[in-house]
Design a protein around this motif. Structure first.
Motif, PDB file in Angstrom:
ATOM      1  N   ASN A   1      33.136  51.813  16.864  1.00 11.64           N
ATOM      2  CA  ASN A   1      34.531  51.835  16.437  1.00 11.64           C
ATOM      3  C   ASN A   1      35.450  51.178  17.459  1.00 11.64           C
ATOM      4  N   GLY A   2      34.891  50.587  18.502  1.00 10.68           N
ATOM      5  CA  GLY A   2      35.680  49.882  19.493  1.00 10.68           C
ATOM      6  C   GLY A   2      36.238  50.765  20.597  1.00 10.68           C
ATOM      7  N   LYS A   3      35.853  52.048  20.625  1.00  9.25           N
ATOM      8  CA  LYS A   3      36.392  52.945  21.660  1.00  9.25           C
ATOM      9  C   LYS A   3      35.756  52.641  23.014  1.00  9.25           C
ATOM     10  N   ILE A   4      36.593  52.420  24.016  1.00  5.34           N
ATOM     11  CA  ILE A   4      36.122  52.184  25.378  1.00  5.34           C
ATOM     12  C   ILE A   4      36.115  53.486  26.155  1.00  5.34           C
ATOM     13  N   ALA A   5      37.114  54.331  25.896  1.00  2.00           N
ATOM     14  CA  ALA A   5      37.233  55.603  26.608  1.00  2.00           C
ATOM     15  C   ALA A   5      37.996  56.587  25.738  1.00  2.00           C
ATOM     16  N   THR A   6      37.813  57.870  25.999  1.00  4.55           N
ATOM     17  CA  THR A   6      38.583  58.910  25.318  1.00  4.55           C
ATOM     18  C   THR A   6      39.079  59.900  26.363  1.00  4.55           C
ATOM     19  N   GLY A   7      40.164  60.560  26.072  1.00  6.94           N
ATOM     20  CA  GLY A   7      40.776  61.493  27.007  1.00  6.94           C
ATOM     21  C   GLY A   7      42.234  61.121  27.222  1.00  6.94           C
ATOM     22  N   ARG A   8      42.865  61.707  28.231  1.00  8.03           N
ATOM     23  CA  ARG A   8      44.258  61.353  28.560  1.00  8.03           C
ATOM     24  C   ARG A   8      44.255  60.019  29.283  1.00  8.03           C
ATOM     25  N   ILE A   9      44.636  58.964  28.598  1.00  9.93           N
ATOM     26  CA  ILE A   9      44.592  57.612  29.159  1.00  9.93           C
ATOM     27  C   ILE A   9      46.013  57.098  29.311  1.00  9.93           C
TER      28      ILE A   9
END
Length: 197
Positions: free
Chosen positions: A9-17
């Motif tokens: 899905n193109g997500k590089i990172a998750t969390g508070r960015i």
């Protein structure tokens, strides 16, 4: 449009960015962002994001990247009262070396701008504090061995400041402190200079 890097899905990172920025350095795309007080620096390798650094440090801000050959550097300011930020050389994917000396009186307010010239010298614009109400810019150059202050009268300058190098020339912009109106902390005049080796 093609999705690059990340998961399906193109997500590089998750969390508070936050404080994410994409930069082109010598033809390579670099991405840096803060995620839960961890600085992440990655570069695009074909269609994948390769990790250059995951470094935990609270309250970093104003990240700027640059390279000297294969060595990656970054500067940062801080919102912490416990350290002043710095200019760092990435030494591994989890460690850095701060190039700014602990006793640098010209670095009390952190990095304002940062660049590397064609000879590999690191150049930093910062502020020197003379008193509670008097502070002005300084430009310091690290030649790989020692820091040297550019010889000039910076006492009439104020933020904003900016640096960029082309070859060994340094281009510098700064606010004119005398142009600040009473009760206004922003200058009404922006000046520029060029320094040549």
């Amino acid at each position: 449009w093609d999705t690059i890097g990340g998961d399906l899905n193109g997500k590089i990172a998750t969390g508070r960015i936050f404080e994410s920025k994409l930069e082109n350095i010598d033809g390579t795309l670099y991405l840096h962002y803060l995620q839960d007080d961890i600085l992440n620096i990655k570069h695009l390798d074909g269609t994948s994001w390769t990790t250059d650094l995951e470094w935990a440090q609270d309250h970093l801000t104003d990240i700027q990247l640059d390279k000297n050959g294969s060595e990656l550097y970054f500067s940062s300011n801080t919102l912490s009262i416990n350290f002043d930020g710095g200019v760092y050389r990435v030494t591994s994917t989890s460690s850095v070396e701060n190039i700014i000396p602990d006793d640098a009186e010209w670095f009390e307010l952190g990095v304002f701008s940062f660049t590397i010239d064609s000879e590999g010298s690191l150049i930093v614009s910062s502020m020197k504090v003379e008193s509670a109400v008097v502070h002005y810019p300084y430009i310091n150059v690290f030649d790989g061995t020692e820091w040297k202050t550019i010889s000039d009268d910076f006492s009439g300058g104020t933020d904003p400041t900016g640096l960029e190098s082309i070859g060994t020339d340094i281009y510098y912009i700064y606010g004119d402190a005398a142009s600040e109106e009473q009760w206004v902390i922003h200058p009404m005049i922006l000046n520029s200079k060029k320094y040549s080796k």
